[in-house]
Design an enzyme around this catalytic site. Structure first.
Site, PDB file in Angstrom:
ATOM      1  N   SER A 208     -36.147   1.897 -41.551  1.00 57.85           N
ATOM      2  CA  SER A 208     -37.243   2.499 -42.305  1.00 57.85           C
ATOM      3  C   SER A 208     -38.179   3.267 -41.384  1.00 57.85           C
ATOM      4  O   SER A 208     -38.296   2.965 -40.192  1.00 57.85           O
ATOM      5  CB  SER A 208     -38.032   1.423 -43.061  1.00 57.85           C
ATOM      6  OG  SER A 208     -38.644   0.519 -42.153  1.00 57.85           O
ATOM      7  N   GLU A 319     -52.333  11.487 -43.221  1.00 59.34           N
ATOM      8  CA  GLU A 319     -51.084  11.266 -43.937  1.00 59.34           C
ATOM      9  C   GLU A 319     -50.635  12.503 -44.728  1.00 59.34           C
ATOM     10  O   GLU A 319     -51.319  13.521 -44.782  1.00 59.34           O
ATOM     11  CB  GLU A 319     -51.212  10.058 -44.869  1.00 59.34           C
ATOM     12  CG  GLU A 319     -50.877   8.728 -44.196  1.00 59.34           C
ATOM     13  CD  GLU A 319     -49.390   8.594 -43.870  1.00 59.34           C
ATOM     14  OE1 GLU A 319     -48.594   9.498 -44.231  1.00 59.34           O
ATOM     15  OE2 GLU A 319     -49.016   7.583 -43.244  1.00 59.34           O
TER      16      GLU A 319
END
Length: 535
Positions: A208, A319
């Protein structure tokens, strides 16, 4: 000797020490020491270096030999590349690099400028032509879910074992870890590598992508929140009272990093998915300090443990929703780094998320095959799905089969509620915030058509069905300040007119060139279009 000359010297005699020189690079021809002498790996999707060669051949990569500073300059270049859909920058001369750690590369799966090759970097990574469309990519990923993958081999050694640091040799604070945005709370050495964790019983190995920054000389700290798979496996080990054996693979083959970013179902190992996507098996090698297996062709491997007891401050970080919040930092678990192995002249990939479009958005859009799979498993009348990048890939348009809908027995409210419950309760759809049900007369890959359907066929409020008791995505800026940022914030909107739910079907037609004029008139217009001087 100047910094550019030093970089050229390290790269070999084929490079001259001129910033404007035409650069020739030796292609990687290394082999794996797997008992088969001279056996070369030539798949571009199984090696980052072969992938970069492919991009260079495509005219989609720039070799940069000027010195670049990991303190914001690399981030600024990568961010501008994303916003202009420019070529992939491969930085050969990173300020502060030492002992082969490291060169840098960015924008590995962001967009290209060419309309016909727009998705070329994603497509190349999963063994498709550079001209592949979203539909081609989604179909390839759906097909991979149904294929039996080839089994990977565990080889004795590989390129990622060419160099090794352990114990006091490790000092992360001395490495050129990048500060990617000026508002970031630290140097994020991990922005586009993959964490490798395994459940205590060994039945589930998870790959991940989750951010992590340097904490001190031998520790990272990174985001680890529910329902992420790394968090789930961490909880399993916590029940045993143990830290989690961990590896961080940086510079992995493109198919691996793409799979690591996909919302694969709980309990499914990404390795099998990668082998199914590419149609060939990826070679693995065992870590030196634990039993985890990593891609043998990786550029850099960090080995150690994910702590189940130690929390330190992490963040903030800019982000992929394009907002940086000063108060975003929080207490997150520590990754203890016990060993680092790496290739000669290793390459560190970085991702610099922000406003559209970078690889954060293209990989997020690849959740669509999973959402389509959920709908098909429940026998909903859905035939296609697409997440437009203009929406940060958080809006998903679902194309409804009009024939199947007429005989489904659903009314609009029942269908929206059923789809919302099935999709939003599934972790695979965690990144989606809005679903739009549109007729199959709409080309969902054309954002103008999709937006037209929303504007003309949905009634605000009446056709919006809100889901607050489902897993939410706390990274979405609008979730900040809500009582439960990890719950809710999801909506299904019906963009189908009432007649589409009846046996008689649509009682209207689209008023456009294709539908409002008979064929002979259309053909006459088209045959004389250029003759009349029209564009």
């Amino acid at each position: 000797m100047g910094s550019i000359a030093l970089a050229c010297q390290e790269l070999g005699p084929a490079i001259t020490a001129k910033p404007s020189c035409r650069v020739r690079y030796r292609r990687y021809t290394g082999t794996l020491a797997d008992g088969v002498a001279g056996r070369q790996r030539c798949y571009s999707h199984h090696s980052l270096r072969h992938f970069l060669d492919t991009l260079r051949d495509d005219g989609d990569l720039v070799d940069i030999i000027h010195e670049v500073d990991p303190h914001l300059e690399v981030g600024a270049i990568a961010r501008r590349v994303s916003e202009r859909n420019a070529k992939v920058p491969l930085f050969h001369n990173v300020k502060g690099a030492r002992n082969g750690l490291w060169r840098m590369v960015s924008n590995l799966q962001s967009l290209r400028q060419s309309p016909s090759h727009r998705l070329g970097r994603v497509a190349r990574g999963i063994n498709l032509p550079a001209t592949a469309s979203w539909r081609d990519i989604n179909e390839k990923l759906l097909e991979a879910k149904r294929c039996k993958p080839s089994a990977s081999r565990v080889v004795e050694t590989g390129p990622c074992k060419e160099n090794r640091l352990v114990g006091d040799e490790i000092d992360l604070t001395l490495l050129p870890a990048p500060l990617l945005h000026q508002g970031d709370g630290g140097k994020y050495v991990q922005s586009y590598g993959m964490h490798i964790l395994q459940s205590p019983d060994g039945s589930w190995t998870n790959w991940s992508i989750a951010r992590a920054m340097v904490h001190d000389r031998n520790k990272l700290v990174g985001l680890c929140i529910p329902p992420q798979h790394n968090w789930q496996i961490k909880q399993m080990w916590k029940k045993h009272g143990k830290d989690v054996p961990w590896a961080l693979a940086l510079g992995v083959p493109p198919a691996a990093i793409i799979a690591a970013g996909l919302p694969i179902p709980d309990g499914v190992s990404e390795l099998d998915y990668v082998n199914a996507i590419t149609g060939s098996a990826m070679d693995l090698v065992k870590c030196d300090t634990n039993n985890l297996l990593v891609p043998a062709e990786s550029e850099i491997i960090f080995e150690g443990t994910l702590s189940n007891t130690e929390l330190v401050s992490e963040g903030p970080f800019g982000e992929y929703f394009g907002h940086g919040f000063r108060a975003e930092s929080g207490q997150m678990p520590v990754y203890n780094v016990d060993a680092i192995t790496y290739r000669d002249d290793a390459i560190l990939p970085v991702s610099v998320p922000g406003t559209i479009t970078d690889e954060s958005h293209t990989l997020a859009a690849l959740m669509v095959p999973e959402i389509l799979d959920i709908c098909q498993q429940h026998d909903f009348p859905i035939v296609d799905a697409f997440a437009p990048l203009e929406t940060n890939a958080t809006w998903v348009f679902l194309s409804v089969d009009s024939e199947k809908l007429r005989h489904s027995g659903f009314n609009s409210s029942e269908l929206c509620k059923a789809i919302g419950q099935a999709v939003f309760q599934d972790k695979r759809a965690w990144l989606a915030s809005r679903l739009f049900l549109v007729g199959d007369d709409i080309n969902i890959y054309d954002f103008q058509q999709a937006a037209w359907a929303v504007a003309c066929r949905s009634r605000p409020g009446l056709d919006d069905h809100v889901f607050d008791d489902v897993p939410g995505l706390p990274l979405v800026p609008s979730m900040r300040g809500t009582p439960q940022p990890c719950r809710g914030g999801k909506t299904v909107t019906n963009c189908l007119l009432e007649s589409e739910f009846t046996e008689g079907g649509r009682d209207w037609h689209k008023v456009d060139f294709e539908n409002a004029y008979p064929r002979e008139i259309r053909e006459r217009v088209l045959s004389r279009w250029e003759e009349m001087g029209l564009d």
